[in-house]
Motif scaffolding. Structure first.
Motif, PDB file in Angstrom:
ATOM      1  N   VAL A  38       0.809  -1.221   0.000  1.00  0.00           N
ATOM      2  CA  VAL A  38       0.000   0.000   0.000  1.00  0.00           C
ATOM      3  C   VAL A  38       0.842   1.271   0.000  1.00  0.00           C
ATOM      4  O   VAL A  38       0.375   2.334  -0.395  1.00  0.00           O
ATOM      5  N   VAL A  39       2.088   1.185   0.431  1.00  0.00           N
ATOM      6  CA  VAL A  39       2.971   2.359   0.405  1.00  0.00           C
ATOM      7  C   VAL A  39       4.136   2.132  -0.555  1.00  0.00           C
ATOM      8  O   VAL A  39       5.145   2.814  -0.491  1.00  0.00           O
ATOM      9  N   ASP A  40       3.973   1.168  -1.469  1.00  0.00           N
ATOM     10  CA  ASP A  40       5.006   0.778  -2.423  1.00  0.00           C
ATOM     11  C   ASP A  40       6.351   0.566  -1.725  1.00  0.00           C
ATOM     12  O   ASP A  40       7.378   1.131  -2.101  1.00  0.00           O
ATOM     13  N   ASP A  41       6.299  -0.265  -0.697  1.00  0.00           N
ATOM     14  CA  ASP A  41       7.506  -0.629   0.024  1.00  0.00           C
ATOM     15  C   ASP A  41       7.487  -2.131   0.256  1.00  0.00           C
ATOM     16  O   ASP A  41       6.493  -2.795  -0.022  1.00  0.00           O
ATOM     17  N   HIS A  42       8.579  -2.661   0.782  1.00  0.00           N
ATOM     18  CA  HIS A  42       8.730  -4.109   0.818  1.00  0.00           C
ATOM     19  C   HIS A  42       8.290  -4.723   2.148  1.00  0.00           C
ATOM     20  O   HIS A  42       9.061  -5.380   2.830  1.00  0.00           O
ATOM     21  N   GLY A  43       7.036  -4.518   2.516  1.00  0.00           N
ATOM     22  CA  GLY A  43       6.481  -5.226   3.662  1.00  0.00           C
ATOM     23  C   GLY A  43       6.016  -6.619   3.256  1.00  0.00           C
ATOM     24  O   GLY A  43       6.046  -6.990   2.084  1.00  0.00           O
ATOM     25  N   MET A  44       5.600  -7.392   4.262  1.00  0.00           N
ATOM     26  CA  MET A  44       5.064  -8.730   3.975  1.00  0.00           C
ATOM     27  C   MET A  44       3.873  -8.960   4.885  1.00  0.00           C
ATOM     28  O   MET A  44       4.000  -8.890   6.116  1.00  0.00           O
ATOM     29  N   ASP A  59       2.886 -12.341   9.667  1.00  0.00           N
ATOM     30  CA  ASP A  59       3.606 -11.062   9.691  1.00  0.00           C
ATOM     31  C   ASP A  59       2.636  -9.889   9.748  1.00  0.00           C
ATOM     32  O   ASP A  59       1.938  -9.749  10.738  1.00  0.00           O
ATOM     33  N   GLY A  60       2.537  -9.031   8.744  1.00  0.00           N
ATOM     34  CA  GLY A  60       1.632  -7.891   8.839  1.00  0.00           C
ATOM     35  C   GLY A  60       2.143  -6.627   8.181  1.00  0.00           C
ATOM     36  O   GLY A  60       1.396  -5.681   7.967  1.00  0.00           O
ATOM     37  N   GLY A  61       3.451  -6.593   7.874  1.00  0.00           N
ATOM     38  CA  GLY A  61       3.968  -5.451   7.144  1.00  0.00           C
ATOM     39  C   GLY A  61       4.563  -4.371   8.031  1.00  0.00           C
ATOM     40  O   GLY A  61       4.760  -4.538   9.227  1.00  0.00           O
ATOM     41  N   GLU A  65       1.863   0.505   7.030  1.00  0.00           N
ATOM     42  CA  GLU A  65       0.754  -0.310   6.542  1.00  0.00           C
ATOM     43  C   GLU A  65      -0.231  -0.680   7.654  1.00  0.00           C
ATOM     44  O   GLU A  65      -1.158  -1.455   7.430  1.00  0.00           O
ATOM     45  N   THR A  66      -0.048  -0.106   8.834  1.00  0.00           N
ATOM     46  CA  THR A  66      -0.873  -0.464   9.986  1.00  0.00           C
ATOM     47  C   THR A  66      -2.348  -0.200   9.740  1.00  0.00           C
ATOM     48  O   THR A  66      -3.207  -1.047  10.016  1.00  0.00           O
ATOM     49  N   ASN A  67      -2.668   0.969   9.241  1.00  0.00           N
ATOM     50  CA  ASN A  67      -4.084   1.318   9.068  1.00  0.00           C
ATOM     51  C   ASN A  67      -4.770   0.413   8.056  1.00  0.00           C
ATOM     52  O   ASN A  67      -5.939   0.037   8.231  1.00  0.00           O
ATOM     53  N   TYR A  68      -4.050   0.062   6.990  1.00  0.00           N
ATOM     54  CA  TYR A  68      -4.640  -0.853   6.011  1.00  0.00           C
ATOM     55  C   TYR A  68      -4.913  -2.202   6.658  1.00  0.00           C
ATOM     56  O   TYR A  68      -5.989  -2.786   6.473  1.00  0.00           O
ATOM     57  N   VAL A  93       7.157  -7.025  11.231  1.00  0.00           N
ATOM     58  CA  VAL A  93       6.466  -6.916  12.528  1.00  0.00           C
ATOM     59  C   VAL A  93       6.087  -5.482  12.892  1.00  0.00           C
ATOM     60  O   VAL A  93       5.488  -5.253  13.934  1.00  0.00           O
ATOM     61  N   GLY A  94       6.424  -4.514  12.036  1.00  0.00           N
ATOM     62  CA  GLY A  94       6.159  -3.116  12.375  1.00  0.00           C
ATOM     63  C   GLY A  94       4.691  -2.830  12.650  1.00  0.00           C
ATOM     64  O   GLY A  94       4.334  -2.236  13.681  1.00  0.00           O
ATOM     65  N   ALA A  95       3.806  -3.239  11.739  1.00  0.00           N
ATOM     66  CA  ALA A  95       2.370  -3.015  11.932  1.00  0.00           C
ATOM     67  C   ALA A  95       1.855  -3.803  13.129  1.00  0.00           C
ATOM     68  O   ALA A  95       0.992  -3.318  13.885  1.00  0.00           O
ATOM     69  N   ALA A  96       2.376  -5.006  13.322  1.00  0.00           N
ATOM     70  CA  ALA A  96       1.935  -5.837  14.442  1.00  0.00           C
ATOM     71  C   ALA A  96       2.256  -5.181  15.779  1.00  0.00           C
ATOM     72  O   ALA A  96       1.431  -5.212  16.713  1.00  0.00           O
ATOM     73  N   ILE A  97       3.439  -4.597  15.899  1.00  0.00           N
ATOM     74  CA  ILE A  97       3.797  -3.926  17.152  1.00  0.00           C
ATOM     75  C   ILE A  97       2.811  -2.804  17.441  1.00  0.00           C
ATOM     76  O   ILE A  97       2.347  -2.644  18.582  1.00  0.00           O
TER      77      ILE A  97
END
Length: 293
Positions: A38-44, A59-61, A65-68, A93-97
């Motif tokens: 969603v932010v054209d970056d390499h999350g998973m 995972d979660g990105g 990408e948290t709001n998505y 794990v960024g969005a998960a945290i």
């Protein structure tokens, strides 16, 4: 027809064998979503839903990408049965945290990960991703947390999960990626293997492990967003029919501003391996949300 004792015993033996065989096969079904970049970056970020509506997140990105992810989980009912993490890099794990610290109605039934040991985190600077992740998990008192190991397996609504790889403290370089938890997920019609960010060393270890055959699957998540990860030997040894690419446009095209394949990434080489292997089906996060039944 009169059934003799040997015939009855043979019949019962066949039934028992059939029962054991069927019990060893997944009996459930899951739908899988690969969430978009969603932010054209390499999350998973992946979400599975079983036929009984249990939600499993892998995972979660990234934080961005948290709001998505919140919105997607909200549309699914906000009840996560299991949240599984491949490794504690921020793009996984960024969005998960963020969500675990401020759940806003999201419930989580169980957390599964491959925890970095104290020996692995010794010497890391304050704020290192593994330290932040361990502290986040340690602060949770209302959700069961399980540290998984290679060979562990469990089922959710008849969908099977098997851990093929875990943390690898012996790999001193590329420690995070080479300590990706590799997960095989299987239902009654398909199998998916998630490689996380597994590096070349972890890939070689997997090929020599007791779980080599478990790597063969219908759908394979390409490691480390498609570049600088498992090598050509790995991909050409493992059998699969389709690829999932949790990547970004600039990684996919190896273009950081000077044109196609002019950057430092090896994605084009990985794409070539897939072409040479004859893989025709690619689920790419830069193309939007993908649903796989």
């Amino acid at each position: 027809m009169k059934l003799t004792k040997p015939v009855i015993i043979t019949f019962l033996t066949m039934c028992l064998a059939a029962g054991i065989a069927s019990a060893s096969r997944p009996t459930g079904h899951f739908t899988l979503w690969q969430l978009p970049s969603v932010v054209d970056d390499h999350g998973m970020s992946y979400v599975l839903r079983t036929k009984s509506d249990s939600l499993i997140v892998i995972d979660g990105g990234k934080v961005a990408e948290t709001n998505y992810l919140r919105g997607f989980l909200g549309a699914m009912g906000n009840k996560i049965s299991a949240w599984i993490f491949t490794h504690p890099h921020a793009d996984h794990v960024g969005a998960a945290i963020e969500i675990l610290r401020d759940r806003q109605g999201i419930s989580v039934g169980h957390i599964y990960h491959s925890r970095f040991t104290d020996a692995m985190t010794a010497g890391m600077k304050p704020g290192a991703q593994a330290l932040v992740w361990n502290a986040t998990v340690d602060s949770i008192t209302d959700i069961p947390v399980t540290d998984l190991h290679a060979g562990d397996s469990f089922e959710i609504d008849g969908v099977s999960f098997k851990i093929l790889a875990e943390k690898n403290p012996e790999f001193k370089t590329n420690l995070y990626n080479n300590s990706s938890m590799v997960i095989r997920v299987e239902d009654d019609s398909k199998s998916v293997v998630f490689l996380g960010d597994a590096g070349e060393e972890e890939g070689e270890k997997l090929l020599a492990s007791p779980y080599r055959k478990d790597l063969d699957c219908d759908i394979l998540q390409v490691a480390h967003h498609g570049q600088s990860a498992c090598n050509e030997k790995f991909y050409k040894t493992v059998t699969f029919k389709a690829c999932m690419w949790p990547t970004a446009t600039w990684v996919w095209d190896n273009n950081v501003g000077n044109g196609f394949n002019t950057g430092p990434y090896t994605t084009i080489e990985t794409r070539r391996w897939m072409d040479e292997k004859g893989i025709k089906t690619h689920y790419n996060s830069i193309d939007g949300l993908h649903r796989i039944d």
